[in-house]
Design a protein around this motif. Structure first.
Motif, PDB file in Angstrom:
ATOM      1  N   ALA A 108       0.783  -1.154  -0.028  1.00  0.00           N
ATOM      2  CA  ALA A 108      -0.062   0.052   0.064  1.00  0.00           C
ATOM      3  C   ALA A 108       0.984   1.153  -0.097  1.00  0.00           C
ATOM      4  CB  ALA A 108      -0.884  -0.023   1.062  1.00  0.00           C
ATOM      5  N   ALA A 109       1.919   1.182   0.887  1.00  0.00           N
ATOM      6  CA  ALA A 109       2.853   2.484   1.091  1.00  0.00           C
ATOM      7  C   ALA A 109       3.514   2.537  -0.428  1.00  0.00           C
ATOM      8  CB  ALA A 109       3.783   2.138   1.898  1.00  0.00           C
ATOM      9  N   ARG A 110       3.931   1.333  -1.133  1.00  0.00           N
ATOM     10  CA  ARG A 110       4.549   1.721  -2.436  1.00  0.00           C
ATOM     11  C   ARG A 110       3.598   2.008  -3.352  1.00  0.00           C
ATOM     12  NH1 ARG A 110       4.365  -0.980  -6.810  1.00  0.00           N
ATOM     13  NH2 ARG A 110       3.293  -2.759  -5.894  1.00  0.00           N
ATOM     14  N   LEU A 111       2.482   1.686  -3.539  1.00  0.00           N
ATOM     15  CA  LEU A 111       1.492   2.249  -4.338  1.00  0.00           C
ATOM     16  C   LEU A 111       1.149   3.855  -4.170  1.00  0.00           C
ATOM     17  CD1 LEU A 111      -0.837  -0.761  -4.567  1.00  0.00           C
ATOM     18  CD2 LEU A 111       0.661  -0.042  -6.593  1.00  0.00           C
ATOM     19  N   LEU A 112       1.021   4.171  -3.004  1.00  0.00           N
ATOM     20  CA  LEU A 112       0.773   5.456  -2.696  1.00  0.00           C
ATOM     21  C   LEU A 112       1.972   6.445  -2.826  1.00  0.00           C
ATOM     22  CD1 LEU A 112      -1.090   5.245   1.043  1.00  0.00           C
ATOM     23  CD2 LEU A 112      -2.057   6.214  -1.463  1.00  0.00           C
ATOM     24  N   GLU A 113       3.271   5.701  -2.605  1.00  0.00           N
ATOM     25  CA  GLU A 113       4.461   6.710  -3.149  1.00  0.00           C
ATOM     26  C   GLU A 113       4.536   6.873  -4.565  1.00  0.00           C
ATOM     27  OE1 GLU A 113       7.763   8.629  -2.974  1.00  0.00           O
ATOM     28  OE2 GLU A 113       6.772   8.146  -1.297  1.00  0.00           O
ATOM     29  N   ASP A 114       4.279   5.808  -5.316  1.00  0.00           N
ATOM     30  CA  ASP A 114       4.282   5.775  -6.740  1.00  0.00           C
ATOM     31  C   ASP A 114       3.381   6.930  -7.190  1.00  0.00           C
ATOM     32  OD1 ASP A 114       6.162   4.009  -6.960  1.00  0.00           O
ATOM     33  OD2 ASP A 114       4.794   2.405  -7.487  1.00  0.00           O
ATOM     34  N   ILE A 115       2.106   6.921  -6.970  1.00  0.00           N
ATOM     35  CA  ILE A 115       0.949   8.017  -7.238  1.00  0.00           C
ATOM     36  C   ILE A 115       1.415   9.305  -6.533  1.00  0.00           C
ATOM     37  CG2 ILE A 115      -1.456   8.597  -7.101  1.00  0.00           C
ATOM     38  CD1 ILE A 115      -1.847   5.546  -6.506  1.00  0.00           C
ATOM     39  N   GLY A 116       1.976   9.260  -5.427  1.00  0.00           N
ATOM     40  CA  GLY A 116       1.979  10.700  -4.782  1.00  0.00           C
ATOM     41  C   GLY A 116       3.386  11.350  -5.540  1.00  0.00           C
ATOM     42  N   SER A 117       4.351  10.532  -5.942  1.00  0.00           N
ATOM     43  CA  SER A 117       5.606  11.148  -6.528  1.00  0.00           C
ATOM     44  C   SER A 117       5.215  11.871  -7.627  1.00  0.00           C
ATOM     45  CB  SER A 117       6.585  10.462  -6.540  1.00  0.00           C
ATOM     46  OG  SER A 117       6.399   9.051  -7.209  1.00  0.00           O
ATOM     47  N   ALA A 118       4.358  11.134  -8.545  1.00  0.00           N
ATOM     48  CA  ALA A 118       3.806  11.350  -9.814  1.00  0.00           C
ATOM     49  C   ALA A 118       2.787  12.774  -9.698  1.00  0.00           C
ATOM     50  CB  ALA A 118       3.051  10.423 -10.654  1.00  0.00           C
ATOM     51  N   TRP A 119       2.242  12.776  -8.847  1.00  0.00           N
ATOM     52  CA  TRP A 119       1.273  13.981  -8.441  1.00  0.00           C
ATOM     53  C   TRP A 119       2.305  15.185  -8.179  1.00  0.00           C
ATOM     54  CZ3 TRP A 119      -3.252  15.555  -9.267  1.00  0.00           C
ATOM     55  CH2 TRP A 119      -3.916  16.595  -8.290  1.00  0.00           C
ATOM     56  N   LYS A 120       3.238  14.940  -7.296  1.00  0.00           N
ATOM     57  CA  LYS A 120       4.218  16.082  -7.114  1.00  0.00           C
ATOM     58  C   LYS A 120       4.954  16.661  -7.988  1.00  0.00           C
ATOM     59  CE  LYS A 120       4.262  14.456  -2.066  1.00  0.00           C
ATOM     60  NZ  LYS A 120       4.802  13.988  -1.043  1.00  0.00           N
ATOM     61  N   GLU A 121       5.586  15.685  -9.023  1.00  0.00           N
ATOM     62  CA  GLU A 121       6.017  15.794 -10.108  1.00  0.00           C
ATOM     63  C   GLU A 121       5.197  17.054 -10.947  1.00  0.00           C
ATOM     64  OE1 GLU A 121       8.934  16.708 -12.623  1.00  0.00           O
ATOM     65  OE2 GLU A 121       9.412  15.865 -10.850  1.00  0.00           O
ATOM     66  N   ILE A 122       3.944  16.671 -11.233  1.00  0.00           N
ATOM     67  CA  ILE A 122       3.153  17.329 -11.847  1.00  0.00           C
ATOM     68  C   ILE A 122       3.027  18.810 -11.272  1.00  0.00           C
ATOM     69  CG2 ILE A 122       0.709  17.698 -12.694  1.00  0.00           C
ATOM     70  CD1 ILE A 122       0.429  14.521 -12.667  1.00  0.00           C
ATOM     71  N   GLY A 123       3.018  18.919 -10.149  1.00  0.00           N
ATOM     72  CA  GLY A 123       2.853  20.056  -9.261  1.00  0.00           C
ATOM     73  C   GLY A 123       3.926  21.087  -9.629  1.00  0.00           C
ATOM     74  N   ARG A 124       5.349  20.509  -9.438  1.00  0.00           N
ATOM     75  CA  ARG A 124       6.546  20.763  -9.904  1.00  0.00           C
ATOM     76  C   ARG A 124       6.633  21.527 -11.363  1.00  0.00           C
ATOM     77  NH1 ARG A 124       8.624  17.261  -6.046  1.00  0.00           N
ATOM     78  NH2 ARG A 124       8.897  15.701  -7.609  1.00  0.00           N
ATOM     79  N   GLN A 125       6.153  20.716 -12.238  1.00  0.00           N
ATOM     80  CA  GLN A 125       6.081  21.288 -13.683  1.00  0.00           C
ATOM     81  C   GLN A 125       5.155  22.199 -13.959  1.00  0.00           C
ATOM     82  OE1 GLN A 125       5.510  17.704 -16.124  1.00  0.00           O
ATOM     83  NE2 GLN A 125       7.487  16.649 -15.728  1.00  0.00           N
ATOM     84  N   ALA A 126       4.073  22.127 -13.403  1.00  0.00           N
ATOM     85  CA  ALA A 126       2.975  23.327 -13.507  1.00  0.00           C
ATOM     86  C   ALA A 126       3.627  24.369 -12.759  1.00  0.00           C
ATOM     87  CB  ALA A 126       1.637  22.808 -12.735  1.00  0.00           C
ATOM     88  N   SER A 127       4.105  24.579 -11.598  1.00  0.00           N
ATOM     89  CA  SER A 127       4.810  25.645 -11.242  1.00  0.00           C
ATOM     90  C   SER A 127       6.076  26.313 -11.951  1.00  0.00           C
ATOM     91  CB  SER A 127       5.374  25.078  -9.675  1.00  0.00           C
ATOM     92  OG  SER A 127       4.491  25.100  -8.804  1.00  0.00           O
ATOM     93  N   ALA A 128       6.729  25.385 -12.663  1.00  0.00           N
ATOM     94  CA  ALA A 128       8.027  25.796 -13.499  1.00  0.00           C
ATOM     95  C   ALA A 128       7.202  26.421 -14.650  1.00  0.00           C
ATOM     96  CB  ALA A 128       8.898  24.530 -14.015  1.00  0.00           C
ATOM     97  N   ASP A 129       6.141  25.881 -15.119  1.00  0.00           N
ATOM     98  CA  ASP A 129       5.565  26.414 -16.382  1.00  0.00           C
ATOM     99  C   ASP A 129       4.859  27.644 -16.172  1.00  0.00           C
ATOM    100  OD1 ASP A 129       6.339  24.107 -17.899  1.00  0.00           O
ATOM    101  OD2 ASP A 129       4.255  23.207 -17.676  1.00  0.00           O
ATOM    102  N   ALA A 130       4.167  27.894 -14.909  1.00  0.00           N
ATOM    103  CA  ALA A 130       3.759  29.274 -14.507  1.00  0.00           C
ATOM    104  C   ALA A 130       4.752  30.526 -14.420  1.00  0.00           C
ATOM    105  CB  ALA A 130       2.777  28.964 -13.338  1.00  0.00           C
ATOM    106  N   GLY A 131       5.539  29.985 -13.982  1.00  0.00           N
ATOM    107  CA  GLY A 131       6.910  30.856 -13.678  1.00  0.00           C
ATOM    108  C   GLY A 131       7.858  31.315 -14.895  1.00  0.00           C
ATOM    109  N   ALA A 132       7.616  30.370 -16.168  1.00  0.00           N
ATOM    110  CA  ALA A 132       8.288  30.792 -17.368  1.00  0.00           C
ATOM    111  C   ALA A 132       7.580  31.776 -18.314  1.00  0.00           C
ATOM    112  CB  ALA A 132       8.103  29.355 -18.154  1.00  0.00           C
TER     113      ALA A 132
END
Length: 132
Positions: A108-132
């Protein structure tokens, strides 16, 4: 000790109030992982009551937080897959509690980590795109 707990609650409340919707979901992933870590510790120490509370907290975060946030109208096929994954994770957590099975907690922890890290990466990319 009471002061530290009150400070912690204020800190969490402040973070929640100032967080974007994306950050709130990230916080749910972090909270679920923390609850699973706590459950694992209580399981290994034989503290059944606290293990049950921690797993219940993780299930509640997955069902009432992450699953409830899935937007099926906008999300289409991805939303359906996420819904299935969250339902599966909840069942893993329930079985881990009933069987006292650390391997199920780990899955369960591994699956949540996989989904959560993808979610956080999307947030980082969105923030970088907004700042560009």
């Amino acid at each position: 000790m009471r002061g530290a707990a009150a400070y912690g609650r204020v800190s969490v409340e402040s973070n929640v109030l100032s967080a974007s919707p994306h950050q709130l979901i990230s916080m749910l992933f972090d909270g679920a992982q923390q609850a699973i870590k706590s459950a694992r510790l209580h399981m290994s120490n034989g503290n059944i009551a606290e293990k049950g509370k921690a797993i219940s907290k993780a299930i509640d975060i997955v069902n009432s937080g992450l699953l409830a946030a899935v937007d099926k109208e906008k999300g289409g096929d991805l939303a359906e897959r996420l819904e299935s994954l969250y339902t599966y994770i909840s069942s893993l957590l329930l079985k881990a509690n009933l069987k006292n099975d650390e391997a199920l907690l780990d899955e369960a922890a591994r699956l949540l980590e996989d989904i959560g890290s993808a979610w956080k990466e999307i947030g980082r990319q969105a923030s970088a795109d907004a700042g560009a």
